[in-house]
Structures are given as C-alpha cells and as structure tokens.
Design a protein around this motif. Structure first.
Motif, PDB file in Angstrom:
ATOM      1  N   ARG A  31       0.835  -1.190   0.000  1.00 56.51           N
ATOM      2  CA  ARG A  31       0.000   0.000   0.000  1.00 56.51           C
ATOM      3  C   ARG A  31       0.867   1.235   0.000  1.00 56.51           C
ATOM      4  NH1 ARG A  31      -5.195  -0.545   1.280  1.00 56.51           N
ATOM      5  NH2 ARG A  31      -5.773  -2.719   1.557  1.00 56.51           N
ATOM      6  N   GLU A  32       0.316   2.323  -0.501  1.00 57.43           N
ATOM      7  CA  GLU A  32       0.938   3.638  -0.356  1.00 57.43           C
ATOM      8  C   GLU A  32       0.306   4.330   0.839  1.00 57.43           C
ATOM      9  OE1 GLU A  32       3.106   6.125  -1.782  1.00 57.43           O
ATOM     10  OE2 GLU A  32       4.157   4.333  -2.382  1.00 57.43           O
ATOM     11  N   PRO A  33       1.043   4.941   1.760  1.00 55.23           N
ATOM     12  CA  PRO A  33       2.495   4.958   1.770  1.00 55.23           C
ATOM     13  C   PRO A  33       3.025   3.653   2.328  1.00 55.23           C
ATOM     14  CG  PRO A  33       1.679   6.068   3.722  1.00 55.23           C
ATOM     15  CD  PRO A  33       0.479   5.635   2.948  1.00 55.23           C
ATOM     16  N   GLU A  34       4.341   3.476   2.234  1.00 60.74           N
ATOM     17  CA  GLU A  34       4.948   2.256   2.754  1.00 60.74           C
ATOM     18  C   GLU A  34       5.310   2.423   4.228  1.00 60.74           C
ATOM     19  OE1 GLU A  34       7.904   0.507   0.268  1.00 60.74           O
ATOM     20  OE2 GLU A  34       6.751   0.913  -1.540  1.00 60.74           O
ATOM     21  N   ALA A  64       2.995   9.053  -1.418  1.00 62.03           N
ATOM     22  CA  ALA A  64       2.007   9.311  -0.353  1.00 62.03           C
ATOM     23  C   ALA A  64       2.694   9.915   0.877  1.00 62.03           C
ATOM     24  CB  ALA A  64       1.269   8.027   0.015  1.00 62.03           C
ATOM     25  N   THR A  65       3.900   9.435   1.184  1.00 58.95           N
ATOM     26  CA  THR A  65       4.618  10.048   2.316  1.00 58.95           C
ATOM     27  C   THR A  65       4.996  11.492   2.003  1.00 58.95           C
ATOM     28  OG1 THR A  65       5.382   7.977   3.290  1.00 58.95           O
ATOM     29  CG2 THR A  65       6.764   9.912   3.690  1.00 58.95           C
ATOM     30  N   THR A  66       5.344  11.763   0.751  1.00 59.10           N
ATOM     31  CA  THR A  66       5.636  13.152   0.347  1.00 59.10           C
ATOM     32  C   THR A  66       4.420  14.039   0.635  1.00 59.10           C
ATOM     33  OG1 THR A  66       6.873  12.145  -1.480  1.00 59.10           O
ATOM     34  CG2 THR A  66       6.567  14.537  -1.564  1.00 59.10           C
ATOM     35  N   VAL A  85      13.906  13.474  -3.847  1.00 58.47           N
ATOM     36  CA  VAL A  85      14.826  12.859  -4.812  1.00 58.47           C
ATOM     37  C   VAL A  85      14.507  11.372  -4.918  1.00 58.47           C
ATOM     38  CG1 VAL A  85      17.261  12.394  -5.328  1.00 58.47           C
ATOM     39  CG2 VAL A  85      16.627  14.498  -4.093  1.00 58.47           C
ATOM     40  N   ASP A  86      14.410  10.875  -6.144  1.00 56.63           N
ATOM     41  CA  ASP A  86      14.278   9.424  -6.338  1.00 56.63           C
ATOM     42  C   ASP A  86      15.015   9.051  -7.622  1.00 56.63           C
ATOM     43  OD1 ASP A  86      11.987   7.131  -5.173  1.00 56.63           O
ATOM     44  OD2 ASP A  86      13.188   6.684  -6.960  1.00 56.63           O
ATOM     45  N   VAL A  87      15.770   7.965  -7.548  1.00 60.53           N
ATOM     46  CA  VAL A  87      16.544   7.557  -8.709  1.00 60.53           C
ATOM     47  C   VAL A  87      15.630   7.048  -9.826  1.00 60.53           C
ATOM     48  CG1 VAL A  87      16.931   5.159  -7.985  1.00 60.53           C
ATOM     49  CG2 VAL A  87      18.666   6.342  -9.332  1.00 60.53           C
ATOM     50  N   LYS A 124      17.604  10.670 -10.805  1.00 59.09           N
ATOM     51  CA  LYS A 124      18.959  11.111 -10.469  1.00 59.09           C
ATOM     52  C   LYS A 124      19.366  10.586  -9.097  1.00 59.09           C
ATOM     53  CE  LYS A 124      19.820  14.492 -13.667  1.00 59.09           C
ATOM     54  NZ  LYS A 124      18.824  14.295 -14.650  1.00 59.09           N
ATOM     55  N   TYR A 125      20.670  10.330  -8.942  1.00 59.00           N
ATOM     56  CA  TYR A 125      21.224  10.028  -7.624  1.00 59.00           C
ATOM     57  C   TYR A 125      21.503  11.344  -6.887  1.00 59.00           C
ATOM     58  CZ  TYR A 125      21.870   5.242  -9.184  1.00 59.00           C
ATOM     59  OH  TYR A 125      21.643   3.968  -9.632  1.00 59.00           O
ATOM     60  N   LEU A 126      21.548  11.252  -5.570  1.00 58.12           N
ATOM     61  CA  LEU A 126      21.719  12.462  -4.756  1.00 58.12           C
ATOM     62  C   LEU A 126      22.936  13.298  -5.161  1.00 58.12           C
ATOM     63  CD1 LEU A 126      20.369  14.001  -2.427  1.00 58.12           C
ATOM     64  CD2 LEU A 126      21.861  12.744  -0.855  1.00 58.12           C
ATOM     65  N   ASP A 143      14.914   7.031   2.915  1.00 62.78           N
ATOM     66  CA  ASP A 143      14.151   5.777   2.834  1.00 62.78           C
ATOM     67  C   ASP A 143      14.319   5.207   1.424  1.00 62.78           C
ATOM     68  OD1 ASP A 143      12.327   3.727   3.177  1.00 62.78           O
ATOM     69  OD2 ASP A 143      10.553   5.009   3.137  1.00 62.78           O
ATOM     70  N   THR A 144      15.434   4.495   1.191  1.00 63.09           N
ATOM     71  CA  THR A 144      15.700   4.059  -0.185  1.00 63.09           C
ATOM     72  C   THR A 144      15.849   2.536  -0.310  1.00 63.09           C
ATOM     73  OG1 THR A 144      18.079   4.505   0.063  1.00 63.09           O
ATOM     74  CG2 THR A 144      16.733   6.260  -0.873  1.00 63.09           C
ATOM     75  N   VAL A 145      17.080   2.042  -0.267  1.00 66.77           N
ATOM     76  CA  VAL A 145      17.319   0.633  -0.624  1.00 66.77           C
ATOM     77  C   VAL A 145      17.187  -0.307   0.571  1.00 66.77           C
ATOM     78  CG1 VAL A 145      18.922  -0.935  -1.811  1.00 66.77           C
ATOM     79  CG2 VAL A 145      19.070   1.510  -2.229  1.00 66.77           C
ATOM     80  N   HIS A 146      17.615   0.159   1.733  1.00 66.47           N
ATOM     81  CA  HIS A 146      17.586  -0.586   3.006  1.00 66.47           C
ATOM     82  C   HIS A 146      18.697  -1.626   3.146  1.00 66.47           C
ATOM     83  CE1 HIS A 146      13.893   1.477   2.988  1.00 66.47           C
ATOM     84  NE2 HIS A 146      13.173   0.557   2.409  1.00 66.47           N
TER      85      HIS A 146
HETATM   86  C1  LIG Z   1      10.924   2.000   0.095  1.00 66.21           C
HETATM   87  S1  LIG Z   1      10.622   3.070  -1.234  1.00 66.21           S
HETATM   88  C2  LIG Z   1      10.269   4.613  -0.470  1.00 66.21           C
HETATM   89  C3  LIG Z   1       8.970   4.605   0.287  1.00 66.21           C
HETATM   90  C4  LIG Z   1       8.441   5.954   0.660  1.00 66.21           C
HETATM   91  N1  LIG Z   1       9.403   6.743   1.390  1.00 66.21           N
HETATM   92  C5  LIG Z   1       7.190   5.809   1.483  1.00 66.21           C
HETATM   93  O1  LIG Z   1       7.174   6.122   2.669  1.00 66.21           O
HETATM   94  O2  LIG Z   1       6.180   5.358   0.914  1.00 66.21           O
HETATM   95  C6  LIG Z   1      12.232   3.289  -1.856  1.00 66.21           C
HETATM   96  C7  LIG Z   1      12.379   4.291  -3.003  1.00 66.21           C
HETATM   97  O3  LIG Z   1      13.748   4.650  -3.056  1.00 66.21           O
HETATM   98  C8  LIG Z   1      14.143   4.766  -4.406  1.00 66.21           C
HETATM   99  N2  LIG Z   1      15.608   4.602  -4.434  1.00 66.21           N
HETATM  100  C9  LIG Z   1      16.324   3.458  -4.397  1.00 66.21           C
HETATM  101  N3  LIG Z   1      17.644   3.740  -4.392  1.00 66.21           N
HETATM  102  C10 LIG Z   1      17.756   5.089  -4.429  1.00 66.21           C
HETATM  103  C11 LIG Z   1      18.858   5.979  -4.435  1.00 66.21           C
HETATM  104  N4  LIG Z   1      20.121   5.550  -4.381  1.00 66.21           N
HETATM  105  N5  LIG Z   1      18.603   7.305  -4.475  1.00 66.21           N
HETATM  106  C12 LIG Z   1      17.329   7.764  -4.539  1.00 66.21           C
HETATM  107  N6  LIG Z   1      16.246   6.956  -4.522  1.00 66.21           N
HETATM  108  C13 LIG Z   1      16.458   5.646  -4.458  1.00 66.21           C
HETATM  109  C14 LIG Z   1      13.333   3.708  -5.129  1.00 66.21           C
HETATM  110  O4  LIG Z   1      13.212   4.021  -6.509  1.00 66.21           O
HETATM  111  C15 LIG Z   1      12.001   3.761  -4.380  1.00 66.21           C
HETATM  112  O5  LIG Z   1      11.128   4.664  -5.004  1.00 66.21           O
END
Ligand SMILES: C[S@@+](CC[C@H](N)C(=O)[O-])C[C@H]1O[C@@H](n2cnc3c(N)ncnc32)[C@H](O)[C@@H]1O
Length: 285
Positions: A31-34, A64-66, A85-87, A124-126, A143-146
C-alpha cells in the motif's frame, strides 16, 4: 545520547490527506504509503517539533509520504522549501505512473497554493542534484534501498549540506527483524554508527506491530557528527548486499573527494574493491 519516547507523535497530517487521495495497492499487496500510521506519526511529530525550513526527502516511491510531509508543513503554516529525490522516474511498484504521483495529485487537486515550494528530482542520484538543492538543509527523510551500501552512501553524501542541528529521519531501522529480508540493515547500521543525538519511540498499543522496537528512528546532528564521520565510512567495509553500478559508485567517489579527506575516500575505495571481489570476482576464481 539516545532519547526514548521523546518525539511527540502527530497522527493528524496522514488522517487529513490520505482520504482525499485515491488509494493505491500494488499487485503484490503493498500500500501507499509504505509507512504504518505510527511511522507517519513519528515523522510528522518530528516535523511539528523541529519546524524545518529546508526539507530533503530521498526515496519517494508513489509519493504518499511526500503528500503527508507536505500536509504537516502546511499545518505549521510557515514558508518552507522541500526537495524530493528518487533515482527512479517511474514508480517502482507500478511503472505506468511517475514516482511521486500521489504528491503531484495532492498538489494539483488538494493543497492549492502551497505556503512553501516543493520540487521533485527524479531519475537522479543524490550527488547529481545536491549542489542544485544547496546547503542549510535542516530536515531529512531517508528511505531508499535498506540494504548495504544503500542509505549509508547517501548520508555521507548529504552531510556537508546539512545545517548544524538538522534532523535525519530513517525508515526501516529494524527491517531485518520485521520483514523477510535479513539483509535489510543499511539504516540499522547507519543509526548505530553515526555520532548524533538519537530518538527512538517504542511502539505501544499497535496491534499490527510485532515488536516494541520501532521501524523508524531519527537523529539530530551536532558538531561531533562530522568529526566522527569515519565511523560511518567504516561501515562500508561490511559485506554489501548488492553491488551498485560502476557509474553509481563513481558518482559517489567523485562527490566524496570534493568533501572528505583522502583517508576517508580511501576507505570507500577499499570497500568497493573488497565487495567487487566478494560479490563478483570470487565466483570466477
Ligand atoms: C521504500 S521506497 C520509499 C517509500 C516511501 N518513502 C514511502 O514512505 O512510501 C524506496 C524508493 O527509493 C528509491 N531509491 C532506491 N535507491 C535510491 C537511491 N540511491 N537514491 C534515490 N532513490 C532511491 C526507489 O526508486 C524507491 O522509489
């Protein structure tokens, strides 16, 4: 120092904005948000407590978090500047939609004129966008790759652009225990290694939560954070869960060389070599 249960929780922004947006559930049930209600409340509580002026979100997904963050900022009622920012240009759970589509809907159909500004930086990357975003960032949600190296790379990249006292909220700080991914420990490792004032609210009264230890946390940087950043660089020596592309690793290397001493860049270079060996070359020798 660690502060337990010190962050006020604010459930309101999520409850206000989500019913005004279409719900999204992916084919595999996400679901959105995560974030759970508790996690959104922790994030919004931190926003209400620290009243940031320049906000950086890294990892947007459907947005959704945005939208929830924008609601929290609108509720404060002061000007702000927010960057997301999101890649991935396309939402990673439904490629027919752009990343952040729910926040775009909220901006177009719900908020009207914002009190602040909000800009997406997609695809884009940061390190590719942070110079344009600029310094004095006082609030981050990461909140990206984990999985390693994941969020560790981005925290190192952004630190020179953070204001003293900036708050960094990390999602999925216990994902390796909550989820099915034992490698989901990048924010766990970052939260442990960083020198900062740390905030953890134990989960209580949430029947959906298996544990009291939360899956979201925050820290506030201080003058010791940059002084002790070698501890964060050293976490990169751990075995990574994936190997970023050569282009990505290089972007971060060039960026680190602009901001950090050569000894720290050498640790990153060694981490790349060891992980390249163990994740790729070792299987051929
Ligand atoms: C777990 S989701 C984010 C969930 C969101 N924050 C939420 O609360 O619903 C991870 C997001 O990070 C992005 N992502 C992965 N690696 C990234 C990176 N190096 N830089 C920016 N975004 C990245 C993915 O494309 C994806 O959209």
């Amino acid at each position: 120092m660690i502060r337990l249960n010190a962050m006020p929780l604010d459930f309101e922004p999520r409850r206000k904005i989500l019913p005004k947006l279409p719900s999204f559930v992916s084919k595999d049930g996400y679901r959105e948000p995560e974030m759970s209600e508790f996690e959104s409340a922790f994030l919004c509580g931190a926003i209400k407590q620290f009243r940031p002026k320049k906000i950086l979100e890294v990892g947007v997904a459907g947005g959704a978090t945005t939208a929830i963050i924008l609601q929290a900022l609108e509720d404060i009622g002061e000007p702000y500047e927010m960057h997301s920012v999101d890649v991935a240009e396309k939402f990673y759970r439904d490629k027919t939609k752009p990343s952040g589509f729910m926040a775009t809907l909220a901006k177009e159909k719900v908020f009207g004129n914002l009190r602040g500004t909000h800009e997406f930086h997609l695809g884009k990357y940061l390190p590719q966008v942070i110079d344009n975003i600029g310094g004095d960032i006082d609030f981050v949600i990461l909140d990206t790759v984990h999985s390693l190296p994941g969020e560790v790379l981005d925290f190192i990249a952004m630190l020179p652009y953070l204001k003293d006292g900036a708050i960094v909220v990390l999602h999925d700080v216990a994902l390796n225990q909550y989820g099915t991914n034992p490698n989901g420990n990048a924010t766990t490792v970052l939260f442990s290694a960083v020198t900062a004032n740390k905030f953890l609210n134990l989960v209580s009264g949430d029947v959906n939560s298996k544990f009291q230890y939360p899956n979201i946390a925050a820290f506030q940087i201080n003058e010791h954070t940059a002084q002790n950043i070698e501890n964060v660089f050293l976490t990169l020596i751990l075995r990574w869960s994936y190997l970023p592309s050569q282009g990505e690793m290089n972007l971060y290397f060039v960026h680190y060389r602009k901001h950090y001493p050569k000894e720290l860049c050498a640790i990153y270079a060694e981490a790349i070599k060891m992980n390249l060996y163990n994740l790729v070359i070792a299987s051929y020798v």
